[in-house]
Scaffold this motif. Structure first.
Motif, PDB file in Angstrom:
ATOM      1  N   GLU A   1      45.286  39.131  24.162  1.00  9.43           N
ATOM      2  CA  GLU A   1      44.206  38.119  24.321  1.00  9.43           C
ATOM      3  C   GLU A   1      43.022  38.315  23.363  1.00  9.43           C
ATOM      4  N   ASN A   2      42.882  39.159  22.800  1.00 11.93           N
ATOM      5  CA  ASN A   2      41.941  39.393  22.120  1.00 11.93           C
ATOM      6  C   ASN A   2      42.247  39.024  20.190  1.00 11.93           C
ATOM      7  N   ALA A   3      43.496  38.762  20.348  1.00 14.98           N
ATOM      8  CA  ALA A   3      43.921  38.466  18.934  1.00 14.98           C
ATOM      9  C   ALA A   3      43.753  39.562  18.028  1.00 14.98           C
ATOM     10  N   THR A   4      43.557  40.615  18.242  1.00 17.53           N
ATOM     11  CA  THR A   4      43.173  41.838  17.191  1.00 17.53           C
ATOM     12  C   THR A   4      43.942  41.662  15.920  1.00 17.53           C
ATOM     13  N   ASP A   5      45.080  41.558  15.710  1.00 11.22           N
ATOM     14  CA  ASP A   5      45.553  41.641  14.396  1.00 11.22           C
ATOM     15  C   ASP A   5      45.117  40.389  13.671  1.00 11.22           C
ATOM     16  N   MET A   6      44.541  39.341  14.110  1.00 16.33           N
ATOM     17  CA  MET A   6      44.014  37.909  13.215  1.00 16.33           C
ATOM     18  C   MET A   6      42.860  38.386  12.569  1.00 16.33           C
TER      19      MET A   6
ATOM     20  N   MET B   1      47.019  29.609  27.482  1.00 16.76           N
ATOM     21  CA  MET B   1      48.271  28.548  27.185  1.00 16.76           C
ATOM     22  C   MET B   1      48.193  28.145  26.023  1.00 16.76           C
ATOM     23  N   PRO B   2      49.471  28.137  25.350  1.00 15.65           N
ATOM     24  CA  PRO B   2      49.544  27.759  23.802  1.00 15.65           C
ATOM     25  C   PRO B   2      49.357  26.272  23.795  1.00 15.65           C
ATOM     26  N   ALA B   3      49.358  25.729  22.670  1.00 17.10           N
ATOM     27  CA  ALA B   3      49.027  24.473  22.337  1.00 17.10           C
ATOM     28  C   ALA B   3      50.247  23.551  23.195  1.00 17.10           C
ATOM     29  N   PRO B   4      49.772  22.142  23.776  1.00 15.98           N
ATOM     30  CA  PRO B   4      50.886  21.689  24.316  1.00 15.98           C
ATOM     31  C   PRO B   4      51.978  21.099  23.307  1.00 15.98           C
ATOM     32  N   ARG B   5      53.205  21.004  23.955  1.00 17.61           N
ATOM     33  CA  ARG B   5      54.337  20.582  23.386  1.00 17.61           C
ATOM     34  C   ARG B   5      54.180  19.289  22.511  1.00 17.61           C
ATOM     35  N   TRP B   6      53.290  18.137  22.942  1.00 15.14           N
ATOM     36  CA  TRP B   6      53.268  17.030  22.442  1.00 15.14           C
ATOM     37  C   TRP B   6      52.598  17.205  20.789  1.00 15.14           C
ATOM     38  N   ILE B   7      51.714  18.181  20.759  1.00 15.32           N
ATOM     39  CA  ILE B   7      51.296  18.696  19.715  1.00 15.32           C
ATOM     40  C   ILE B   7      52.165  19.212  18.573  1.00 15.32           C
ATOM     41  N   ALA B   8      53.084  20.007  19.276  1.00 19.23           N
ATOM     42  CA  ALA B   8      54.141  20.631  18.445  1.00 19.23           C
ATOM     43  C   ALA B   8      55.149  19.352  17.882  1.00 19.23           C
ATOM     44  N   ARG B   9      55.218  18.541  18.766  1.00 18.32           N
ATOM     45  CA  ARG B   9      56.238  17.378  18.099  1.00 18.32           C
ATOM     46  C   ARG B   9      55.514  16.586  17.002  1.00 18.32           C
ATOM     47  N   ALA B  10      54.228  16.262  17.131  1.00 17.06           N
ATOM     48  CA  ALA B  10      53.549  15.533  16.324  1.00 17.06           C
ATOM     49  C   ALA B  10      53.321  16.353  14.980  1.00 17.06           C
ATOM     50  N   ASN B  11      53.205  17.526  14.952  1.00 14.44           N
ATOM     51  CA  ASN B  11      53.324  18.620  13.658  1.00 14.44           C
ATOM     52  C   ASN B  11      54.427  18.665  13.119  1.00 14.44           C
TER      53      ASN B  11
ATOM     54  N   LYS C   1      43.957  28.609  22.502  1.00 15.39           N
ATOM     55  CA  LYS C   1      44.163  29.624  23.722  1.00 15.39           C
ATOM     56  C   LYS C   1      45.598  30.135  23.782  1.00 15.39           C
ATOM     57  N   ALA C   2      46.063  30.856  22.714  1.00 13.89           N
ATOM     58  CA  ALA C   2      47.506  31.151  22.449  1.00 13.89           C
ATOM     59  C   ALA C   2      47.454  32.753  22.204  1.00 13.89           C
ATOM     60  N   PRO C   3      47.712  33.329  23.229  1.00 10.11           N
ATOM     61  CA  PRO C   3      47.536  34.864  23.319  1.00 10.11           C
ATOM     62  C   PRO C   3      48.850  35.642  22.836  1.00 10.11           C
ATOM     63  N   GLU C   4      49.889  34.967  22.476  1.00  7.46           N
ATOM     64  CA  GLU C   4      51.140  35.567  22.083  1.00  7.46           C
ATOM     65  C   GLU C   4      51.181  35.676  20.719  1.00  7.46           C
ATOM     66  N   PHE C   5      51.890  36.861  20.081  1.00  9.59           N
ATOM     67  CA  PHE C   5      52.490  36.822  18.726  1.00  9.59           C
ATOM     68  C   PHE C   5      53.747  37.468  18.617  1.00  9.59           C
ATOM     69  N   LEU C   6      54.081  37.243  17.379  1.00 12.65           N
ATOM     70  CA  LEU C   6      55.484  38.059  17.015  1.00 12.65           C
ATOM     71  C   LEU C   6      55.416  39.051  15.955  1.00 12.65           C
ATOM     72  N   SER C   7      55.624  40.184  15.850  1.00 12.19           N
ATOM     73  CA  SER C   7      55.757  41.026  14.937  1.00 12.19           C
ATOM     74  C   SER C   7      57.111  40.993  14.567  1.00 12.19           C
ATOM     75  N   VAL C   8      56.882  41.165  12.825  1.00 12.90           N
ATOM     76  CA  VAL C   8      58.371  41.563  12.246  1.00 12.90           C
ATOM     77  C   VAL C   8      58.084  42.736  11.318  1.00 12.90           C
ATOM     78  N   GLU C   9      59.327  43.406  11.010  1.00 10.42           N
ATOM     79  CA  GLU C   9      59.181  44.297  10.078  1.00 10.42           C
ATOM     80  C   GLU C   9      59.766  43.948   8.716  1.00 10.42           C
TER      81      GLU C   9
ATOM     82  N   ILE D   1      40.776  32.830  12.594  1.00 12.11           N
ATOM     83  CA  ILE D   1      42.090  32.614  13.384  1.00 12.11           C
ATOM     84  C   ILE D   1      41.893  33.254  14.686  1.00 12.11           C
ATOM     85  N   ARG D   2      41.279  34.329  14.719  1.00 10.59           N
ATOM     86  CA  ARG D   2      41.128  34.795  16.093  1.00 10.59           C
ATOM     87  C   ARG D   2      40.286  33.910  16.960  1.00 10.59           C
TER      88      ARG D   2
END
Length: 139
Positions: free
Chosen positions: A98-103, A1-11, A116-124, A107-108
């Motif tokens: 889940e293993n954060a292989t590219d980090m 589960m990614p960081a809670p939204r309240w942390i996003a708002r505080a950041n 506990k954030a298993p999602e990533f965005l790849s861009v070219e 950071i992993r």
């Protein structure tokens, strides 16, 4: 589960105001420059990004439903400032690892055990832009 939204708002209110000055040149950091889907406004979002092959992998610490992610996906790209360089990037793709292989190891660890954030965005990288401090190119 990614960081809670309240942390996003505080950041957004506090930490992002500081990191947006550090992120364009600090290793492991970047600023994503994107246009709001509804407002059309230009936003600058500091985050963790790492060069991998012909592009970058960005840790989605708040998950794939964050506004900036939806903006980038909707526009099919954005601009990225990192290590004092400025790029147009495209072909955004959200994926789970889940293993954060590219980090890097630290950071992993943070993504797997603390945030506990298993999602990533790849861009070219589409092209390098001339002015690292210039205004974003309209899409």
């Amino acid at each position: 589960m990614p960081a809670p939204r309240w942390i996003a708002r505080a950041n957004k209110i506090g930490l992002n105001r500081v990191t947006k000055f550090i992120a364009p040149w600090a290793p492991g950091w970047a600023v994503v420059i994107h246009r709001g889907r509804k407002s059309g406004r230009i936003f600058r979002t500091p985050l963790w990004a790492f060069r991998r092959g012909d592009g970058y992998v960005i840790a989605l610490t708040y998950g794939s439903n964050a506004d900036w992610v939806r903006n980038v996906l909707s526009a099919d790209g954005c601009e990225l400032q990192t290590r004092r360089r400025h790029y147009a990037v495209g072909t955004p793709r959200v994926y789970r690892d889940e293993n954060a292989t590219d980090m890097p190891a630290f950071i992993r660890f943070m993504l797997r055990k603390v945030i506990k954030a298993p999602e990533f965005l790849s861009v070219e990288v589409v092209r390098e832009l001339d002015a690292p401090t210039g205004p974003p190119i309209p899409r």
